[in-house]
Design an enzyme around this catalytic site. Structure first.
Site, PDB file in Angstrom:
ATOM      1  N   HIS A  36       0.548  -1.318   0.019  1.00 44.76           N
ATOM      2  CA  HIS A  36      -0.388   0.007  -0.016  1.00 44.76           C
ATOM      3  C   HIS A  36       0.627   1.096   0.429  1.00 44.76           C
ATOM      4  O   HIS A  36       0.658   1.911  -0.733  1.00 44.76           O
ATOM      5  CB  HIS A  36      -0.920   0.092   1.491  1.00 44.76           C
ATOM      6  CG  HIS A  36      -2.235  -0.707   0.295  1.00 44.76           C
ATOM      7  ND1 HIS A  36      -2.432  -1.730   1.117  1.00 44.76           N
ATOM      8  CD2 HIS A  36      -3.827  -0.585   0.938  1.00 44.76           C
ATOM      9  CE1 HIS A  36      -3.470  -2.347   0.827  1.00 44.76           C
ATOM     10  NE2 HIS A  36      -4.127  -0.989   0.953  1.00 44.76           N
ATOM     11  N   LYS A 101     -10.231  -7.490   7.670  1.00 47.26           N
ATOM     12  CA  LYS A 101     -10.755  -7.813   8.695  1.00 47.26           C
ATOM     13  C   LYS A 101     -10.831  -6.917  10.405  1.00 47.26           C
ATOM     14  O   LYS A 101      -9.485  -5.996   9.987  1.00 47.26           O
ATOM     15  CB  LYS A 101     -10.756  -9.548   9.799  1.00 47.26           C
ATOM     16  CG  LYS A 101      -8.935  -8.967  10.661  1.00 47.26           C
ATOM     17  CD  LYS A 101      -8.604  -9.854  11.467  1.00 47.26           C
ATOM     18  CE  LYS A 101      -7.231  -9.530  11.606  1.00 47.26           C
ATOM     19  NZ  LYS A 101      -6.445  -9.491  12.751  1.00 47.26           N
TER      20      LYS A 101
END
Lengths: 173, 273
Positions: A36, A101
């Site tokens: 990222h 999650k």
């Protein structure tokens, strides 16, 4: 349970609602912290990206090594909130969905609404079970990051729950 | 004196790393089974069934229970009548490398915490304790970092009462919420110094959850399970499978309390050489 065939279209996303359980089939790209950071740096410097992000799904996952005779190793989701600082920039760049999650920040919820995207929850801590839903794994970028590299996964009936839908409704709120 | 060769230690560590990562602890599996039976929320019930199915797949297919195969942490108790032939720490690290490579576990350790460069399986973390006798006990605890990131320490005043301590622990679990793969097993360290309380909290996770029950632990368990966090944080009767507590004498001026949370995949394995 509703079956979804990827890529996601605006029409499909519009009809997804928070709390719904789905089975995804098609292509996902893995990326977590370091990938990222690199993608966002490349976007900011207007450099060419190692993959076309348009309409893609990013899966926050760093799999184990692939055991002999298997398509992938253990491959459950990692904590999504660590990607919050990068997610709005990737959604602006064309990413349609994220799988991870846990909770997301208010900024991410705002970006999901703005760009009409979706956040999916994958069952947490079930990496062995999820590995049976992956048909193939191919290295796409940043091999030196090992498990944190970007991999293209072909999945069949990969189970997810809609965590935040395109209207910004959050399952944890 | 009894001599133990470095090679024997490497082999044992390698086998323990594999066993811990592939086979869910019996006590954890049993607690998950009873959580499944008493669950009334349909989604939580199916998630408990999936957690148990995941453990079965891992064991049968020889694949890691979770992709985060942890920061390999090795506890060694060495009898003072044992002489080690070779380099103990090198032998332990070699064992970790061997086991992790053999079982296709993840290389999650970065050599420099700031520049994030040089990825590998080791160095592992080693805690050595000298004890009586001529045996050696080795335990591997490969805990993932999703839950390790939620660790907390609070230095209470020595006059603090139990309700303040309980509040701190329950609040910590509440803040952790869905992010660290509930239902949890919570390790608590009370007493000692700041660093020692943290070590106790982690060591508490090594204890069999059915045998480590304490009055305070059971009270905390009941309170935490009222939070309705449940598996994946989507609600349910069981947010916590057990609260294991270890205590140690402390200083008249303080009361350290440490919390180390384990996800539902509580993994460890021990052997005696």
């Amino acid at each position: 349970m509703k079956r979804i065939y990827l890529p996601l279209t605006g029409e499909i996303i519009k009809n997804l609602h928070t709390g719904e359980e789905l089975l995804l089939s098609g292509t996902l790209y893995t990326a977590r912290d370091q990938a990222h950071k690199r993608l966002v740096e490349a976007i900011k410097k207007r450099k060419r990206l190692p993959l076309d992000l348009k309409d893609q799904i990013i899966y926050y996952c760093g799999p184990t090594a692939t055991p002999k005779g298997k398509a992938i190793g253990s491959c459950g989701p990692t904590t999504a909130s660590r990607m919050d600082r990068f997610a709005p920039i990737l959604l602006k760049a064309g990413v349609k969905a994220m799988i991870g999650k846990g909770r997301r920040s208010a900024e991410v919820v705002k970006a999901i609404k703005k760009y009409k995207c979706v956040y999916f929850l994958a069952p947490a801590g079930l990496g062995a079970l999820l590995s049976t839903k992956v048909r193939s794994k191919e290295l796409i970028a940043y091999p030196e990051l090992g498990p944190e590299a970007i991999y293209k996964l072909k999945v069949k009936d990969f189970p997810v729950i809609v965590g935040i839908d395109s209207k910004g409704k959050d399952i944890y709120k | 004196m009894r001599t133990i060769k470095a090679g024997t230690i490497s082999k044992a560590v390698s086998e323990l790393c594999i066993a811990a990562n592939l086979v869910l602890r019996k006590d954890a599996l049993k607690a998950l089974g009873s959580a499944l039976r008493k669950e009334v929320n349909p989604r939580a019930k199916s998630l408990f069934a999936a957690i148990i199915e995941n453990a079965n797949i891992a064991k049968d297919e020889r694949i890691a229970i979770c992709q985060d195969t942890g920061f390999p942490t090795i506890f060694v108790e060495i009898g003072q009548e044992v002489k080690i032939k070779g380099d103990l720490k090198k032998a332990i690290n070699k064992g970790v490398e061997l086991g992790y490579k053999k079982a296709y576990l993840r290389n999650s350790i970065i050599a420099d915490p700031l520049d994030r460069a040089r990825l590998g399986y080791t160095p592992c973390i080693v805690h050595i304790d000298l004890v009586k006798g001529k045996r050696m006990k080795i335990s591997a605890l490969p805990k993932g970092f999703g839950c390790e990131n939620k660790s907390r320490l609070k230095m209470f005043a020595p006059t603090a009462d139990k309700s303040e301590i309980k509040k701190f622990i329950v609040e910590t679990i509440k803040e952790t919420g869905p992010d660290a793969c509930p239902p949890f097993v919570v390790g608590i360290g009370i007493g000692g110094t700041a660093d020692y309380a943290m070590l106790l909290a982690k060591k508490a996770l090594l204890r069999d959850i059915a045998q480590a029950k304490t009055k305070l632990g059971e009270e905390l368990l009941r309170e935490i399970n009222k939070l309705n966090i449940g598996p994946m944080g989507l609600g349910g009767e069981t947010t916590c499978l057990a609260v294991n507590i270890l205590t140690y004498p402390t200083h008249i001026a303080g009361l350290p309390v440490a919390v180390n949370i384990s996800c539902h995949a509580l993994r460890s394995a021990s052997a005696v050489i």
